[in-house]
Design a protein around this motif. Structure first.
Motif, PDB file in Angstrom:
ATOM      1  N   LEU A  89      36.838 -12.584  49.332  1.00  0.00           N
ATOM      2  CA  LEU A  89      37.189 -11.224  49.715  1.00  0.00           C
ATOM      3  C   LEU A  89      35.939 -10.412  50.065  1.00  0.00           C
ATOM      4  O   LEU A  89      35.945  -9.605  50.997  1.00  0.00           O
ATOM      5  N   GLY A  90      34.851 -10.645  49.318  1.00  0.00           N
ATOM      6  CA  GLY A  90      33.597  -9.946  49.600  1.00  0.00           C
ATOM      7  C   GLY A  90      33.086 -10.201  51.009  1.00  0.00           C
ATOM      8  O   GLY A  90      32.479  -9.327  51.626  1.00  0.00           O
ATOM      9  N   PHE A  91      33.328 -11.399  51.527  1.00  0.00           N
ATOM     10  CA  PHE A  91      32.930 -11.724  52.904  1.00  0.00           C
ATOM     11  C   PHE A  91      33.612 -10.770  53.878  1.00  0.00           C
ATOM     12  O   PHE A  91      32.979 -10.190  54.751  1.00  0.00           O
ATOM     13  N   TRP A  92      34.929 -10.608  53.723  1.00  0.00           N
ATOM     14  CA  TRP A  92      35.683  -9.755  54.647  1.00  0.00           C
ATOM     15  C   TRP A  92      35.333  -8.280  54.469  1.00  0.00           C
ATOM     16  O   TRP A  92      35.236  -7.541  55.450  1.00  0.00           O
ATOM     17  N   LEU A  93      35.114  -7.883  53.227  1.00  0.00           N
ATOM     18  CA  LEU A  93      34.728  -6.504  52.965  1.00  0.00           C
ATOM     19  C   LEU A  93      33.387  -6.188  53.629  1.00  0.00           C
ATOM     20  O   LEU A  93      33.220  -5.161  54.279  1.00  0.00           O
ATOM     21  N   ARG A  94      32.439  -7.107  53.475  1.00  0.00           N
ATOM     22  CA  ARG A  94      31.119  -6.905  54.085  1.00  0.00           C
ATOM     23  C   ARG A  94      31.200  -6.938  55.605  1.00  0.00           C
ATOM     24  O   ARG A  94      30.531  -6.177  56.291  1.00  0.00           O
ATOM     25  N   MET A  95      32.028  -7.836  56.154  1.00  0.00           N
ATOM     26  CA  MET A  95      32.157  -7.903  57.608  1.00  0.00           C
ATOM     27  C   MET A  95      32.645  -6.572  58.170  1.00  0.00           C
ATOM     28  O   MET A  95      32.057  -6.020  59.103  1.00  0.00           O
ATOM     29  N   VAL A  96      33.712  -6.061  57.585  1.00  0.00           N
ATOM     30  CA  VAL A  96      34.260  -4.788  58.065  1.00  0.00           C
ATOM     31  C   VAL A  96      33.252  -3.667  57.832  1.00  0.00           C
ATOM     32  O   VAL A  96      32.966  -2.872  58.737  1.00  0.00           O
ATOM     33  N   SER A  97      32.693  -3.606  56.633  1.00  0.00           N
ATOM     34  CA  SER A  97      31.732  -2.553  56.306  1.00  0.00           C
ATOM     35  C   SER A  97      30.537  -2.568  57.261  1.00  0.00           C
ATOM     36  O   SER A  97      30.125  -1.514  57.756  1.00  0.00           O
ATOM     37  N   ASN A  98      29.988  -3.735  57.503  1.00  0.00           N
ATOM     38  CA  ASN A  98      28.826  -3.830  58.401  1.00  0.00           C
ATOM     39  C   ASN A  98      29.163  -3.328  59.800  1.00  0.00           C
ATOM     40  O   ASN A  98      28.370  -2.606  60.414  1.00  0.00           O
ATOM     41  N   HIS A  99      30.327  -3.715  60.319  1.00  0.00           N
ATOM     42  CA  HIS A  99      30.698  -3.291  61.665  1.00  0.00           C
ATOM     43  C   HIS A  99      30.958  -1.788  61.741  1.00  0.00           C
ATOM     44  O   HIS A  99      30.511  -1.119  62.665  1.00  0.00           O
ATOM     45  N   VAL A 100      31.670  -1.266  60.759  1.00  0.00           N
ATOM     46  CA  VAL A 100      31.945   0.173  60.727  1.00  0.00           C
ATOM     47  C   VAL A 100      30.632   0.948  60.605  1.00  0.00           C
ATOM     48  O   VAL A 100      30.391   1.913  61.340  1.00  0.00           O
ATOM     49  N   SER A 101      29.774   0.512  59.698  1.00  0.00           N
ATOM     50  CA  SER A 101      28.496   1.202  59.461  1.00  0.00           C
ATOM     51  C   SER A 101      27.578   1.129  60.668  1.00  0.00           C
ATOM     52  O   SER A 101      26.944   2.129  61.036  1.00  0.00           O
ATOM     53  N   GLN A 102      27.493  -0.036  61.291  1.00  0.00           N
ATOM     54  CA  GLN A 102      26.604  -0.186  62.452  1.00  0.00           C
ATOM     55  C   GLN A 102      27.088   0.655  63.624  1.00  0.00           C
ATOM     56  O   GLN A 102      26.289   1.274  64.320  1.00  0.00           O
ATOM     57  N   ALA A 103      28.383   0.697  63.837  1.00  0.00           N
ATOM     58  CA  ALA A 103      28.920   1.521  64.923  1.00  0.00           C
ATOM     59  C   ALA A 103      28.601   2.995  64.682  1.00  0.00           C
ATOM     60  O   ALA A 103      28.223   3.715  65.614  1.00  0.00           O
ATOM     61  N   PHE A 104      28.727   3.438  63.432  1.00  0.00           N
ATOM     62  CA  PHE A 104      28.419   4.832  63.110  1.00  0.00           C
ATOM     63  C   PHE A 104      26.927   5.099  63.264  1.00  0.00           C
ATOM     64  O   PHE A 104      26.528   6.126  63.822  1.00  0.00           O
ATOM     65  N   ALA A 105      26.097   4.179  62.801  1.00  0.00           N
ATOM     66  CA  ALA A 105      24.642   4.336  62.940  1.00  0.00           C
ATOM     67  C   ALA A 105      24.254   4.458  64.411  1.00  0.00           C
ATOM     68  O   ALA A 105      23.386   5.258  64.775  1.00  0.00           O
TER      69      ALA A 105
END
Length: 153
Positions: free
Chosen positions: A14-30
């Motif tokens: 589950l941590g893999f999917w959480l990190r995948m989504v988080s990284n994409h959301v965060s990078q797009a915002f950055a």
């Protein structure tokens, strides 16, 4: 040769999917913020000061779950950008306070709108009840693990 034990795929965690989504959301915002010459950490700092009276750096550090040194570095960067001011406290001339400048105050609603658009890009595909469930679960996990620091990276 050692016997090979079965190991689950990365995607089984589950941590893999959480990190995948988080990284994409965060990078797009950055990336969106970079167009405004502001980092995610700076945005969090600006938002933390928005609507507040001049605030001591120590209080801001406590509220954001950051060190005083990190707050000082962020403040220095935002002062250089004319978004924040630092001045002696009215109560104690030795103490300092941080406050948004007029420009800093004016930019926060625009940056908040970017955050809203970023959320919409990623989460509008969810039905309202799915979004509420996701938010409730994430908040519950953060609360149970006593995660209080504002994520700035």
């Amino acid at each position: 040769m050692l016997p090979v034990r079965p190991v689950p795929e990365l995607t089984a965690h589950l941590g893999f999917w959480l990190r995948m989504v988080s990284n994409h959301v965060s990078q797009a915002f950055a990336t969106k913020l970079a167009g405004r010459e502001v980092t995610v950490a700076e945005w969090c700092f600006l938002r933390a000061l928005y609507g507040k009276a001049p605030t001591p750096p120590s209080r801001l550090a406590e509220e954001m779950g950051m060190t005083r040194g990190a707050i000082t570095k962020l403040a220095d960067r935002l002062i250089a950008k004319s978004l924040v001011t630092r001045k002696a406290s009215d109560d104690d001339g030795r103490a300092q306070t941080l406050a948004l400048t007029e420009r800093g105050t004016a930019i926060v609603p625009d940056l908040a709108a970017l955050a809203d658009r970023n959320d919409a890009e990623f989460f509008d595909c969810l039905a309202p009840d799915e979004r509420e469930t996701l938010e409730r679960l994430l908040k519950s996990l953060a609360q149970r693990s006593q995660m209080t620091a504002i994520p700035v990276k």
